[in-house]
Motif scaffolding. Structure first.
Motif, mmCIF file in Angstrom:
data_model
loop_
_atom_site.group_PDB
_atom_site.id
_atom_site.type_symbol
_atom_site.label_atom_id
_atom_site.label_comp_id
_atom_site.label_asym_id
_atom_site.label_seq_id
_atom_site.Cartn_x
_atom_site.Cartn_y
_atom_site.Cartn_z
ATOM 1 N N GLU A 1 2.533 1.550 3.359
ATOM 2 C CA GLU A 1 3.648 0.611 3.517
ATOM 3 C C GLU A 1 4.884 1.094 2.765
ATOM 4 O O GLU A 1 6.001 1.009 3.271
ATOM 5 C CB GLU A 1 3.251 -0.777 3.010
ATOM 6 C CG GLU A 1 2.280 -1.516 3.903
ATOM 7 C CD GLU A 1 1.777 -2.794 3.279
ATOM 8 O OE1 GLU A 1 1.913 -3.863 3.896
ATOM 9 O OE2 GLU A 1 1.239 -2.730 2.149
ATOM 10 N N SER B 1 0.850 -1.192 0.000
ATOM 11 C CA SER B 1 0.000 0.000 0.000
ATOM 12 C C SER B 1 0.886 1.242 0.000
ATOM 13 O O SER B 1 2.095 1.168 0.238
ATOM 14 C CB SER B 1 -0.898 0.000 1.240
ATOM 15 O OG SER B 1 -0.100 0.197 2.404
ATOM 16 N N ASP B 2 0.276 2.395 -0.243
ATOM 17 C CA ASP B 2 1.031 3.657 -0.201
ATOM 18 C C ASP B 2 1.659 3.875 1.183
ATOM 19 O O ASP B 2 2.794 4.335 1.292
ATOM 20 C CB ASP B 2 0.132 4.843 -0.553
ATOM 21 C CG ASP B 2 -0.264 4.839 -2.022
ATOM 22 O OD1 ASP B 2 0.390 4.131 -2.826
ATOM 23 O OD2 ASP B 2 -1.225 5.548 -2.375
#
Length: 196
Positions: free
Chosen positions: A163, A160-161
């Motif tokens: 992460e 994800s962004d």
């Protein structure tokens, strides 16, 4: 001198479809290290993309096995043999689902812990005596009914962004740990990095 050569191996899967997946954290770390020194990992040898440079006055090789994760040991064993690098000068960077996202842990040896890339390296080297940098990716979330994304799908899914942002924040620590490993060895590296 041959005994001062080091191999830094990042684990992952080749191909654009795997580029930003959690299982490719090792590749991403090696890419970042190369970028931070102005090196290009663009040579192909013994089933691995690699480059070489000097770090702390020492010759180092960065490699990203192109064999897919489950056969990583084939490439790494070939590099160690060809360049006459002892296993104690090998550092393998890989994802770890048992560590919280962004956590970094150095270990001097050990079993595979369910990681197929590490299992392959142990099999091909015939030893568990090599250093690893484990980069935490966490486990998939469990829903209220007790189900969730299977681990194999989770590690092969794109980050994800949030992460990716967390991973980017940790890059300076990863580079510091690699440089400590080369300059002072795995014990010093563990003592300084694992407490953070």
């Amino acid at each position: 001198m041959a005994d001062r050569r080091f191999l830094l191996a990042g684990l992952g899967n080749p191909g654009r479809e795997y580029h930003l997946t959690r299982h490719n954290i090792g590749f991403l770390c090696i890419d970042h290290l190369a970028d931070s020194h102005g090196w290009r990992i663009d040579s192909l040898k013994m089933q691995g993309l690699y480059c070489q440079g000097r770090l702390a006055g020492t010759q180092i090789f960065l490699v990203k096995p192109q064999t897919y994760m489950n056969r990583s040991g084939e490439c790494i064993r070939s590099f160690l043999d060809y360049f006459k690098i002892p296993p104690e000068h090998l550092l393998v960077l890989h994802d770890d689902i048992d560590l919280a996202p962004g956590r970094i842990k150095l270990v001097a040896r050990g079993g595979a812990g369910g990681h197929n890339g590490i299992r392959s390296i142990i099999r091909h080297l015939g030893t568990q005596e090599f250093a690893r940098m484990k980069i935490g990716i966490g486990r998939p979330q469990v829903n209220p009914k007790g189900g969730g994304q299977p681990v194999d799908q989770f590690v092969l899914s794109r980050m994800s962004d949030d992460e990716r942002a967390l991973f980017d924040q940790r890059q300076s620590v990863i580079v510091e740990a690699i440089e400590l490993f080369v300059r002072e060895g795995i014990d010093t590296c563990m003592n300084r990095i694992n407490r953070r």
